[in-house]
Scaffold this motif. Structure first.
Motif, mmCIF file in Angstrom:
data_model
loop_
_atom_site.group_PDB
_atom_site.id
_atom_site.type_symbol
_atom_site.label_atom_id
_atom_site.label_comp_id
_atom_site.label_asym_id
_atom_site.label_seq_id
_atom_site.Cartn_x
_atom_site.Cartn_y
_atom_site.Cartn_z
ATOM 1 N N LEU A 199 1.544 11.553 -0.367
ATOM 2 C CA LEU A 199 0.966 12.444 0.631
ATOM 3 C C LEU A 199 -0.254 11.785 1.264
ATOM 4 C CD1 LEU A 199 1.086 15.881 -1.223
ATOM 5 C CD2 LEU A 199 2.694 15.003 0.479
ATOM 6 N N SER A 200 -0.452 12.038 2.542
ATOM 7 C CA SER A 200 -1.627 11.496 3.223
ATOM 8 C C SER A 200 -2.919 11.943 2.551
ATOM 9 C CB SER A 200 -1.637 11.940 4.693
ATOM 10 O OG SER A 200 -0.632 11.280 5.422
ATOM 11 N N THR A 201 -2.896 13.125 1.962
ATOM 12 C CA THR A 201 -4.082 13.658 1.303
ATOM 13 C C THR A 201 -4.341 13.000 -0.046
ATOM 14 O OG1 THR A 201 -2.639 15.442 0.539
ATOM 15 C CG2 THR A 201 -4.052 15.899 2.444
ATOM 16 N N LYS A 202 -3.370 12.243 -0.556
ATOM 17 C CA LYS A 202 -3.546 11.551 -1.836
ATOM 18 C C LYS A 202 -3.687 10.040 -1.676
ATOM 19 C CE LYS A 202 -1.352 15.043 -4.741
ATOM 20 N NZ LYS A 202 -0.332 15.315 -5.784
ATOM 21 N N CYS A 203 -3.355 9.515 -0.491
ATOM 22 C CA CYS A 203 -3.581 8.094 -0.229
ATOM 23 C C CYS A 203 -5.088 7.849 -0.075
ATOM 24 C CB CYS A 203 -2.861 7.675 1.057
ATOM 25 S SG CYS A 203 -1.060 7.721 0.951
ATOM 26 N N ALA A 245 0.835 -1.203 0.000
ATOM 27 C CA ALA A 245 0.000 0.000 0.000
ATOM 28 C C ALA A 245 0.869 1.251 0.000
ATOM 29 C CB ALA A 245 -0.920 -0.001 1.214
ATOM 30 N N ARG A 246 0.260 2.373 -0.329
ATOM 31 C CA ARG A 246 0.941 3.653 -0.186
ATOM 32 C C ARG A 246 0.968 4.064 1.277
ATOM 33 N NH1 ARG A 246 -2.296 7.335 -4.233
ATOM 34 N NH2 ARG A 246 -3.828 5.643 -4.033
ATOM 35 N N ILE A 247 2.060 4.712 1.674
ATOM 36 C CA ILE A 247 2.183 5.212 3.036
ATOM 37 C C ILE A 247 2.265 6.728 2.980
ATOM 38 C CG2 ILE A 247 4.707 5.030 3.140
ATOM 39 C CD1 ILE A 247 4.254 4.029 6.087
ATOM 40 N N GLY A 248 1.583 7.400 3.939
ATOM 41 C CA GLY A 248 1.328 8.821 3.781
ATOM 42 C C GLY A 248 2.186 9.751 4.617
ATOM 43 N N LEU A 249 2.528 10.906 4.006
ATOM 44 C CA LEU A 249 3.188 12.021 4.685
ATOM 45 C C LEU A 249 2.212 13.188 4.773
ATOM 46 C CD1 LEU A 249 6.565 12.114 2.700
ATOM 47 C CD2 LEU A 249 6.181 11.033 4.924
ATOM 48 N N HIS A 250 2.145 13.825 5.922
ATOM 49 C CA HIS A 250 1.326 15.031 6.027
ATOM 50 C C HIS A 250 1.909 16.085 5.086
ATOM 51 C CE1 HIS A 250 -0.737 18.518 7.613
ATOM 52 N NE2 HIS A 250 -1.460 17.736 8.400
ATOM 53 N N PRO A 251 1.076 16.741 4.288
ATOM 54 C CA PRO A 251 1.614 17.702 3.305
ATOM 55 C C PRO A 251 2.316 18.901 3.921
ATOM 56 C CG PRO A 251 -0.794 17.779 3.368
ATOM 57 C CD PRO A 251 -0.381 16.574 4.152
ATOM 58 N N ALA A 252 2.127 19.142 5.237
ATOM 59 C CA ALA A 252 2.796 20.272 5.884
ATOM 60 C C ALA A 252 4.255 19.976 6.204
ATOM 61 C CB ALA A 252 2.056 20.643 7.162
ATOM 62 N N SER A 253 4.681 18.718 6.064
ATOM 63 C CA SER A 253 6.036 18.337 6.463
ATOM 64 C C SER A 253 7.018 18.424 5.299
ATOM 65 C CB SER A 253 6.031 16.911 7.018
ATOM 66 O OG SER A 253 7.355 16.471 7.293
ATOM 67 N N ALA A 254 8.198 18.989 5.570
ATOM 68 C CA ALA A 254 9.265 19.056 4.571
ATOM 69 C C ALA A 254 10.522 18.328 5.021
ATOM 70 C CB ALA A 254 9.599 20.518 4.272
ATOM 71 N N TRP A 255 10.503 17.755 6.220
ATOM 72 C CA TRP A 255 11.669 17.018 6.752
ATOM 73 C C TRP A 255 11.115 15.789 7.452
ATOM 74 C CZ3 TRP A 255 15.052 18.587 11.526
ATOM 75 C CH2 TRP A 255 16.202 17.774 11.578
ATOM 76 N N ALA A 258 -2.948 6.938 6.479
ATOM 77 C CA ALA A 258 -1.986 6.014 5.868
ATOM 78 C C ALA A 258 -0.561 6.190 6.382
ATOM 79 C CB ALA A 258 -2.011 6.139 4.345
ATOM 80 N N SER A 259 -0.384 6.815 7.545
ATOM 81 C CA SER A 259 0.977 7.069 8.037
ATOM 82 C C SER A 259 1.547 5.923 8.861
ATOM 83 C CB SER A 259 1.000 8.352 8.868
ATOM 84 O OG SER A 259 0.263 8.191 10.073
ATOM 85 N N CYS A 260 0.809 4.831 8.982
ATOM 86 C CA CYS A 260 1.272 3.676 9.754
ATOM 87 C C CYS A 260 1.155 2.422 8.888
ATOM 88 C CB CYS A 260 0.445 3.520 11.026
ATOM 89 S SG CYS A 260 0.881 2.085 12.036
ATOM 90 N N ALA A 261 2.285 1.758 8.654
ATOM 91 C CA ALA A 261 2.279 0.507 7.887
ATOM 92 C C ALA A 261 2.738 -0.634 8.781
ATOM 93 C CB ALA A 261 3.190 0.612 6.669
ATOM 94 N N ILE A 262 2.055 -1.783 8.688
ATOM 95 C CA ILE A 262 2.393 -2.972 9.472
ATOM 96 C C ILE A 262 2.278 -4.181 8.554
ATOM 97 C CG2 ILE A 262 1.809 -4.392 11.481
ATOM 98 C CD1 ILE A 262 0.448 -1.950 12.703
ATOM 99 N N GLY A 263 3.205 -5.134 8.710
ATOM 100 C CA GLY A 263 3.080 -6.353 7.923
ATOM 101 C C GLY A 263 4.420 -7.001 7.600
ATOM 102 N N PRO A 264 4.451 -7.922 6.652
ATOM 103 C CA PRO A 264 3.257 -8.368 5.921
ATOM 104 C C PRO A 264 2.339 -9.271 6.749
ATOM 105 C CG PRO A 264 5.189 -9.542 5.158
ATOM 106 C CD PRO A 264 5.688 -8.500 6.105
ATOM 107 N N PHE A 265 2.904 -9.976 7.771
ATOM 108 C CA PHE A 265 2.116 -10.851 8.638
ATOM 109 C C PHE A 265 2.594 -10.687 10.072
ATOM 110 C CE2 PHE A 265 1.962 -12.870 4.506
ATOM 111 C CZ PHE A 265 0.650 -13.312 4.395
#
Length: 379
Positions: free
Chosen positions: A355-359, A185-195, A242-249
């Motif tokens: 971006l979290s806004t595009k996930c 899956a896609r994982i998201g960054l808040h669009p306000a963050s640059a670092w 989408a800022s948290c990814a866990i897996g695959p199992f």
């Protein structure tokens, strides 16, 4: 790209089945097998059993196809067969500042107030003063108290050092139940963050009784500029779409895999950018400052109950300082980065940065899950 060596162990996960919805699965002879039943219709229910591994090993099921096919695909929406995060009703908690190396970087973030341009100079000054001296100190020990007094006297004390070597671990809420994304899956960054950067971590599955029943891999995305401005922005920095990814199992504990294996796990990270930039890193669980069992006891107990159990990120040693674009600018993500987190025995978790806004929006919550299971006559 790193391989995904999931060839053994008792594996517990979830998939989305077209026309059906979320299902509990395991892996047998290289195939993904649906073991959803009215006795254990959710991963939460499996984790609450007296012997989750025995249930998963013996449960009847339907083969859904080769594991390799699911691991290789990129999918995070639509009515298609795809892997989900291997947890459902459990809230997602995380421990921070559990490694001395990353603890120093948190201090630097704080001193730089989220400005990567200032970080290098501060890194040299702070690192020279305390970078190596804290690595062997056991949190909460008399030696830690002595070090704290000395650092206060030098004007170098920090809230990050407080949770890094003090008696109390940092335990925070990373994500809501059912909001985490899985393999591919896609994982998201808040669009306000640059670092920002990935955080490769080992993740524990814990029952409502506080029993650790297995482990997985996770990416606890870190927005260094937002959290660095103020620790009070931790929730804004950590819990986004989408800022948290866990897996695959989740690999369940059994005769061939125990908590001691988690304690010695080596976690490798690769970031492959659309600009051909490649970043490699690692996190060694042997260097963690607090034992995983201690972190669990600080998260759940008489002081705080979790009736559906919990998922607990254990923190990371990884804190990237390699320059990507400009000298002294350090590392930050670009949209399209492919992040792979891998560990022998746990496989590899691969996600693409957006971006979290595009996930895809998170819309399938607890009520939707209950309605789905009721419609299937599983509850």
């Amino acid at each position: 790209m790193m391989s995904n060596p999931l060839t053994h162990g008792t594996l517990l996960g979830r998939v989305w089945r077209p026309g059906i919805g979320p299902c509990v699965v395991t892996v047998r002879d290289g195939a993904v097998v649906d073991i959803t039943s009215s006795a254990a219709p959710t991963v939460r229910d499996v984790c609450e059993l007296d012997d989750p591994a025995a249930h998963v090993q013996a449960a009847p099921g339907d083969a859904l196809g080769p594991l390799a096919d699911l691991l290789a695909q990129d999918a995070d929406e639509g009515d298609a067969l795809r892997l989900l995060a291997p947890c459902d009703l459990q809230p997602i908690k995380a421990c921070g500042v559990t490694f001395a190396g990353s603890m120093i970087e948190r201090v630097i973030e704080e001193r730089a107030a989220g400005d990567p341009a200032r970080a290098e100079a501060i890194r040299a000054r702070v690192g020279a003063a305390i970078g190596q001296s804290l690595r062997a100190i056991r949190p909460g020990s008399p030696e830690a108290s002595t070090a704290k007094a000395a650092l206060i006297a030098e004007g170098l004390w920090s809230q990050y050092l407080e949770v890094g070597i003090g008696p109390d671990a940092e335990v925070f809420s990373k994500a809501q139940a059912l909001s985490s994304v899985g393999q591919g899956a896609r994982i998201g960054l808040h669009p306000a963050s640059a670092w920002n950067n990935p955080e490769p971590e080992v993740v524990l599955a814990v029952s409502s009784a506080g029993r650790i029943i297995g482990a997985s891999l996770g990416n606890d995305v870190n927005l260094r500029d937002i959290e660095g401005r103020s620790a009070l922005l931790l929730s804004k920095a950590k819990d986004n779409n989408a800022s948290c990814a866990i897996g695959p199992f989740i690999r369940l504990f059994d005769d061939g895999f125990t908590l001691d294996d988690v304690r010695q796990a080596e976690v490798a990270l690769t970031v492959e950018g659309p600009d051909s930039f490649v970043l490699k890193g690692h996190s060694s669980m042997a260097e963690i400052s607090r034992d995983p069992a201690d972190l669990v006891s600080q998260a759940i107990g008489r002081h705080h109950q979790y009736p559906d159990g919990l998922i607990l990120f254990l923190g990371t040693l990884f804190a990237p300082t390699e320059d990507r674009d400009t000298p002294g600018g350090g590392f930050t993500h670009k949209i399209g980065d492919v992040v792979t987190i891998a560990s022998e025995g746990l496989g590899a978790l691969r996600n693409t940065v957006d971006l979290s806004t595009k996930c895809p929006e998170w819309t399938f919550g607890a009520r939707a899950l209950m309605a789905n299971l009721a419609h299937r006559k599983l509850i």
